[in-house]
Design a protein around this motif. Structure first.
Motif, short mmCIF file in Angstrom:
data_model
loop_
_atom_site.label_atom_id
_atom_site.label_comp_id
_atom_site.label_asym_id
_atom_site.label_seq_id
_atom_site.Cartn_x
_atom_site.Cartn_y
_atom_site.Cartn_z
N THR A 24 0.84 -1.19 0.00
CA THR A 24 0.00 0.00 0.00
C THR A 24 0.88 1.24 0.00
O THR A 24 1.97 1.26 0.55
N SER A 31 -1.85 0.52 -4.89
CA SER A 31 -1.60 -0.69 -4.12
C SER A 31 -1.28 -1.81 -5.10
O SER A 31 -1.37 -1.66 -6.31
N GLY A 32 -0.90 -2.94 -4.55
CA GLY A 32 -0.60 -4.11 -5.37
C GLY A 32 -0.28 -5.28 -4.47
O GLY A 32 -0.46 -5.22 -3.25
N SER A 33 0.21 -6.34 -5.06
CA SER A 33 0.57 -7.51 -4.26
C SER A 33 1.87 -8.11 -4.78
O SER A 33 2.28 -7.88 -5.91
N GLU A 46 -2.73 -3.45 -8.83
CA GLU A 46 -4.03 -3.66 -8.18
C GLU A 46 -5.05 -4.27 -9.15
O GLU A 46 -6.04 -4.86 -8.72
#
Length: 86
Positions: A24, A31-33, A46
């Motif tokens: 974040t 945001s993302g992962s 995201e």
């Protein structure tokens, strides 16, 4: 996004389980992962698009910031690991 290059931008990688970190960034509103796969990490936007393969959560956060136009020289990356009760 040019204005953000003048400030320190804080990124948080919240490792919610082994091999999965949620990134974040409030200042730049993205945001993302980061997902571990085959000994490396996939960095996902995201929207779920894979934007890079990296060797660490920290490197993944930097790649995600670069993807969003944030200068990596002004990043403060914090990686937080959730305590897992066994």
């Amino acid at each position: 996004m040019d204005q953000l290059s003048l400030f320190v931008v804080a990124l948080v990688v919240d490792v919610v389980r082994p091999g999965l970190g949620l990134v974040t960034c409030g200042e730049a509103d993205f945001s993302g992962s980061i997902v571990r796969q085959d000994g490396r990490y996939l960095v996902e936007s995201e929207a779920g698009d894979v934007i890079a393969r990296v060797g660490s959560y920290r490197e993944g956060a930097v790649k995600l910031a670069r993807h969003h136009g944030v200068d990596s020289t002004v990043l403060d990356v914090t990686v937080e690991f959730e305590r897992i009760e066994l």
